[in-house]
Scaffold this motif. Structure first.
Motif, PDB file in Angstrom:
ATOM      1  N   HIS A  18       0.701  -1.269  -0.168  1.00  0.00           N
ATOM      2  CA  HIS A  18      -0.009   0.048   0.144  1.00  0.00           C
ATOM      3  C   HIS A  18       1.023   1.320   0.084  1.00  0.00           C
ATOM      4  CE1 HIS A  18       0.926  -0.467   4.190  1.00  0.00           C
ATOM      5  NE2 HIS A  18       0.794   0.690   4.365  1.00  0.00           N
ATOM      6  N   LEU A  19       2.110   1.114   0.674  1.00  0.00           N
ATOM      7  CA  LEU A  19       2.875   2.556   0.490  1.00  0.00           C
ATOM      8  C   LEU A  19       3.292   2.449  -0.794  1.00  0.00           C
ATOM      9  CD1 LEU A  19       4.237   4.720   2.224  1.00  0.00           C
ATOM     10  CD2 LEU A  19       6.168   2.878   2.866  1.00  0.00           C
ATOM     11  N   ILE A  20       3.819   1.488  -1.491  1.00  0.00           N
ATOM     12  CA  ILE A  20       4.328   1.614  -2.742  1.00  0.00           C
ATOM     13  C   ILE A  20       3.286   2.226  -3.815  1.00  0.00           C
ATOM     14  CG2 ILE A  20       5.058   0.203  -5.023  1.00  0.00           C
ATOM     15  CD1 ILE A  20       6.247  -1.723  -3.017  1.00  0.00           C
ATOM     16  N   LEU A  21       1.977   1.883  -3.491  1.00  0.00           N
ATOM     17  CA  LEU A  21       0.756   2.325  -4.527  1.00  0.00           C
ATOM     18  C   LEU A  21       0.967   3.854  -4.253  1.00  0.00           C
ATOM     19  CD1 LEU A  21      -1.642  -0.683  -4.344  1.00  0.00           C
ATOM     20  CD2 LEU A  21      -0.144  -0.051  -6.093  1.00  0.00           C
ATOM     21  N   ALA A  22       0.852   4.096  -2.896  1.00  0.00           N
ATOM     22  CA  ALA A  22       0.773   5.672  -2.743  1.00  0.00           C
ATOM     23  C   ALA A  22       1.857   6.438  -3.247  1.00  0.00           C
ATOM     24  CB  ALA A  22       0.625   5.822  -1.063  1.00  0.00           C
ATOM     25  N   LEU A  23       3.098   5.800  -3.172  1.00  0.00           N
ATOM     26  CA  LEU A  23       4.104   6.614  -3.713  1.00  0.00           C
ATOM     27  C   LEU A  23       4.507   6.699  -4.976  1.00  0.00           C
ATOM     28  CD1 LEU A  23       6.769   5.655  -0.687  1.00  0.00           C
ATOM     29  CD2 LEU A  23       5.384   7.760  -0.853  1.00  0.00           C
ATOM     30  N   GLU A  24       4.172   5.724  -5.771  1.00  0.00           N
ATOM     31  CA  GLU A  24       4.336   5.760  -7.241  1.00  0.00           C
ATOM     32  C   GLU A  24       3.656   6.666  -7.839  1.00  0.00           C
ATOM     33  OE1 GLU A  24       2.962   1.694  -8.447  1.00  0.00           O
ATOM     34  OE2 GLU A  24       5.219   1.014  -8.266  1.00  0.00           O
ATOM     35  N   PRO A  25       2.638   7.364  -7.805  1.00  0.00           N
ATOM     36  CA  PRO A  25       1.919   8.709  -8.498  1.00  0.00           C
ATOM     37  C   PRO A  25       2.951  10.010  -8.064  1.00  0.00           C
ATOM     38  CG  PRO A  25       0.239   7.244  -7.129  1.00  0.00           C
ATOM     39  CD  PRO A  25       1.448   6.772  -6.648  1.00  0.00           C
ATOM     40  N   LEU A  26       3.675   9.771  -7.265  1.00  0.00           N
ATOM     41  CA  LEU A  26       4.524  11.085  -6.951  1.00  0.00           C
ATOM     42  C   LEU A  26       5.711  11.301  -7.959  1.00  0.00           C
ATOM     43  CD1 LEU A  26       4.297  10.964  -2.973  1.00  0.00           C
ATOM     44  CD2 LEU A  26       2.731  11.967  -4.467  1.00  0.00           C
ATOM     45  N   THR A  36      13.957  11.395  -7.794  1.00  0.00           N
ATOM     46  CA  THR A  36      15.061  10.450  -8.043  1.00  0.00           C
ATOM     47  C   THR A  36      15.201   9.242  -6.645  1.00  0.00           C
ATOM     48  OG1 THR A  36      16.270  12.086  -9.154  1.00  0.00           O
ATOM     49  CG2 THR A  36      17.468  10.103  -8.376  1.00  0.00           C
ATOM     50  N   GLN A  37      15.096  10.006  -5.485  1.00  0.00           N
ATOM     51  CA  GLN A  37      15.307   9.264  -4.269  1.00  0.00           C
ATOM     52  C   GLN A  37      14.137   8.172  -4.315  1.00  0.00           C
ATOM     53  OE1 GLN A  37      15.550  12.000  -1.232  1.00  0.00           O
ATOM     54  NE2 GLN A  37      17.515  12.079  -1.278  1.00  0.00           N
ATOM     55  N   LEU A  38      12.806   8.568  -4.392  1.00  0.00           N
ATOM     56  CA  LEU A  38      11.689   7.620  -4.426  1.00  0.00           C
ATOM     57  C   LEU A  38      11.942   6.516  -5.434  1.00  0.00           C
ATOM     58  CD1 LEU A  38       8.843  10.172  -3.956  1.00  0.00           C
ATOM     59  CD2 LEU A  38       9.601   8.323  -2.234  1.00  0.00           C
ATOM     60  N   ALA A  39      12.225   6.941  -6.704  1.00  0.00           N
ATOM     61  CA  ALA A  39      12.385   5.841  -7.499  1.00  0.00           C
ATOM     62  C   ALA A  39      13.449   4.875  -7.218  1.00  0.00           C
ATOM     63  CB  ALA A  39      12.869   6.478  -9.119  1.00  0.00           C
ATOM     64  N   GLN A  40      14.570   5.407  -6.770  1.00  0.00           N
ATOM     65  CA  GLN A  40      15.588   4.376  -6.273  1.00  0.00           C
ATOM     66  C   GLN A  40      15.200   3.154  -5.251  1.00  0.00           C
ATOM     67  OE1 GLN A  40      18.889   6.518  -4.193  1.00  0.00           O
ATOM     68  NE2 GLN A  40      19.855   4.747  -3.768  1.00  0.00           N
ATOM     69  N   TYR A  41      14.322   3.761  -4.274  1.00  0.00           N
ATOM     70  CA  TYR A  41      13.757   2.668  -3.405  1.00  0.00           C
ATOM     71  C   TYR A  41      12.681   1.647  -3.726  1.00  0.00           C
ATOM     72  CZ  TYR A  41      17.334   4.654  -0.221  1.00  0.00           C
ATOM     73  OH  TYR A  41      18.452   4.868   0.628  1.00  0.00           O
ATOM     74  N   SER A  43      12.204   0.900  -6.683  1.00  0.00           N
ATOM     75  CA  SER A  43      12.470  -0.050  -7.779  1.00  0.00           C
ATOM     76  C   SER A  43      13.671  -1.081  -7.075  1.00  0.00           C
ATOM     77  CB  SER A  43      12.940   0.412  -8.935  1.00  0.00           C
ATOM     78  OG  SER A  43      13.962   1.324  -8.811  1.00  0.00           O
ATOM     79  N   GLY A  44      13.969  -0.632  -5.664  1.00  0.00           N
ATOM     80  CA  GLY A  44      15.269  -1.440  -5.366  1.00  0.00           C
ATOM     81  C   GLY A  44      14.464  -2.854  -4.739  1.00  0.00           C
ATOM     82  N   PRO A  45      15.388  -3.965  -4.857  1.00  0.00           N
ATOM     83  CA  PRO A  45      15.076  -5.173  -4.111  1.00  0.00           C
ATOM     84  C   PRO A  45      15.137  -5.315  -2.501  1.00  0.00           C
ATOM     85  CG  PRO A  45      17.354  -5.295  -4.765  1.00  0.00           C
ATOM     86  CD  PRO A  45      16.842  -3.849  -4.957  1.00  0.00           C
ATOM     87  N   GLU A  46      15.577  -4.154  -1.848  1.00  0.00           N
ATOM     88  CA  GLU A  46      16.042  -4.182  -0.359  1.00  0.00           C
ATOM     89  C   GLU A  46      14.429  -4.207   0.190  1.00  0.00           C
ATOM     90  OE1 GLU A  46      17.123  -2.029  -2.322  1.00  0.00           O
ATOM     91  OE2 GLU A  46      19.200  -2.474  -2.290  1.00  0.00           O
TER      92      GLU A  46
END
Length: 227
Positions: A18-26, A36-41, A43-46
């Motif tokens: 749910h956090l990914i779905l909330a942050l992706e539109p930003l 850039t920071q949001l995209a890094q995390y 799409s990251g595998p961590e």
């Protein structure tokens, strides 16, 4: 600004669905650095995201530019959905850290601790009654001295203070002895566990050596019988 940044906890938060779905539109509407920071995390595998990035998102959503950008989307977004309480809901703090295992106390230790606490409470109550009783006894005993009320009150207070000081000193001595005895007992327990572990390792080593010796003898016997 530096003091404000130093106050931000340096922890990570689990990146839930749910956090990914909330942050992706930003990503297309925030500023370049934050995007850039949001995209890094995202799409990251961590599967984690730093707390300070979520805090930056929350601050941006509450700014005039952020609120306008959220409402100007094709599907308008609610700025309240990006408050910290909304972003952190359902997440886990520091999922990448390994904390020590909780080792509950033994029943004997809990019983001994409860016994010490009850004894300490009983000692304090006895001390309070001793102070009150000594003050009352001094007041009653000074009745036949023909002293004025003020002197009798001062005498009773003086006796009560002396008894209170003596009770406090005795309690401190008892508490220090109890603490030292507890520390000594814990050291003995730790030493005993260490010795048991060393003895167990020694027995395992001896058993391994004996098995290796028997296996060697068995191989020799088989070799001789074959020849």
């Amino acid at each position: 600004m530096s003091s404000e940044q130093s106050a931000i906890p340096n922890v990570n938060v689990s990146l839930e669905t749910h956090l990914i779905l909330a942050l992706e539109p930003l990503l297309p509407i925030t500023d370049t650095a934050l995007s850039t920071q949001l995209a890094q995390y995202l799409s990251g595998p961590e599967g984690i995201i730093p707390y300070n990035i979520l805090l930056s998102v929350s601050r941006w959503s509450r700014s005039p530019a952020g609120s306008s950008a959220l409402r100007a989307c094709s599907l308008p977004l609610d700025p309240n959905s990006y408050l910290m309480i909304s972003l952190l809901a359902g997440t886990t703090t520091s999922p990448d850290r390994k904390f020590g295992l909780y080792e509950p106390q033994e029943p004997e230790q809990l019983a001994a601790q409860t016994k010490r606490e009850r004894k300490a409470i009983t000692t304090i109550i006895n001390g309070v009654f001793s102070v009150i009783g000594s003050g009352a006894a001094a007041w009653i005993g000074s009745e036949r001295t023909n002293w004025r009320q003020e002197w009798r009150i001062l005498f009773a207070l003086f006796v009560a203070v002396v008894v209170a000081i003596s009770e406090t000193v005795l309690y401190i001595i008892w508490q220090s002895r109890s603490s030292s005895a507890k520390t000594t007992k814990m050291r003995r327990l730790i030493r005993a566990k260490k010795e048991d572990k060393e003895n167990s390792d020694h027995l395992n080593t001896n058993t391994t050596n004996e098995e290796a010796h028997h296996n060697g003898l068995r191989l020799r016997v088989q070799t001789k019988s074959t020849t």
